[in-house]
Scaffold this active site. Sequence first.
Site, short mmCIF file in Angstrom:
data_model
loop_
_atom_site.label_atom_id
_atom_site.label_comp_id
_atom_site.label_asym_id
_atom_site.label_seq_id
_atom_site.Cartn_x
_atom_site.Cartn_y
_atom_site.Cartn_z
N ASP A 9 19.78 39.20 35.22
CA ASP A 9 18.81 38.40 34.48
C ASP A 9 17.43 38.75 35.05
O ASP A 9 17.30 39.72 35.82
CB ASP A 9 19.13 36.90 34.55
CG ASP A 9 18.99 36.31 35.94
OD1 ASP A 9 18.66 37.04 36.90
OD2 ASP A 9 19.21 35.09 36.09
N CYS A 66 22.17 37.87 39.44
CA CYS A 66 21.24 36.83 39.02
C CYS A 66 20.72 36.16 40.29
O CYS A 66 20.83 36.74 41.37
CB CYS A 66 21.88 35.84 38.03
SG CYS A 66 23.15 34.75 38.68
N GLY A 67 20.19 34.98 40.21
CA GLY A 67 19.64 34.32 41.39
C GLY A 67 20.68 34.05 42.45
O GLY A 67 20.48 34.35 43.63
N THR A 68 21.82 33.48 42.05
CA THR A 68 22.91 33.18 42.98
C THR A 68 24.15 34.01 42.73
O THR A 68 25.02 34.07 43.59
CB THR A 68 23.32 31.70 42.90
OG1 THR A 68 23.84 31.44 41.59
CG2 THR A 68 22.16 30.77 43.22
N GLY A 69 24.27 34.59 41.56
CA GLY A 69 25.49 35.30 41.16
C GLY A 69 26.49 34.39 40.48
O GLY A 69 27.43 34.85 39.85
N VAL A 70 26.28 33.09 40.59
CA VAL A 70 27.25 32.13 40.07
C VAL A 70 27.25 32.08 38.54
O VAL A 70 28.28 32.30 37.90
CB VAL A 70 27.02 30.72 40.67
CG1 VAL A 70 27.95 29.70 40.03
CG2 VAL A 70 27.22 30.75 42.18
N HIS A 99 43.60 41.76 46.49
CA HIS A 99 44.54 40.70 46.11
C HIS A 99 44.38 40.22 44.68
O HIS A 99 45.35 39.75 44.08
CB HIS A 99 44.39 39.50 47.05
CG HIS A 99 44.77 39.80 48.45
ND1 HIS A 99 44.68 38.86 49.46
CD2 HIS A 99 45.23 40.94 49.05
CE1 HIS A 99 45.07 39.40 50.60
NE2 HIS A 99 45.40 40.67 50.38
N HIS A 134 50.90 40.38 44.73
CA HIS A 134 49.64 40.05 44.08
C HIS A 134 49.69 40.35 42.58
O HIS A 134 49.03 39.68 41.79
CB HIS A 134 48.48 40.81 44.73
CG HIS A 134 48.39 40.57 46.20
ND1 HIS A 134 48.10 39.33 46.74
CD2 HIS A 134 48.59 41.41 47.25
CE1 HIS A 134 48.11 39.42 48.06
NE2 HIS A 134 48.40 40.67 48.39
#
Length: 147
Positions: A9, A66-70, A99, A134
Amino acid sequence: MMKIAIGSDHVGIEMKPQIIEFLTELGHEVTDFGPDSSERTDYPIYGKKVAEEVAAGNFDKGILICGTGVGISISANKVKGIRAIVCSEPYSAKLSRMHNNTNILAFGSRVIGIELAKMIVTEWLTAEFEGGRHANRIKMISEIENN
């Protein structure tokens, strides 16, 4: 090497060219899905673009900033077939590949600096999915996604 899709972004736009350069130096082919200016924009647009390209098999992996990646990782995870991880340190990035067979890496330009970002990218790209026990868990995740 790999074909990697990348997007951000407006907050991640300053770090993105540095990551593209790093990936290119490692020998990867990188395609930037935007944005190309620092004008305010919405991260779901670019999370979705990159995720759709990776899910379609047009790219081996994706990277989002982005700012946090969240927020951008949440957006990517809404696309069927995507397992995006937001990471702020290399160990989780590595284990997410080993995993969880993650196919998109996200991080925040307001959370980590460029050198740590490079370490995270390196660990994530060089780790390989272990399969075995996994693989059954990935199958279970896909079943949840399909229902």
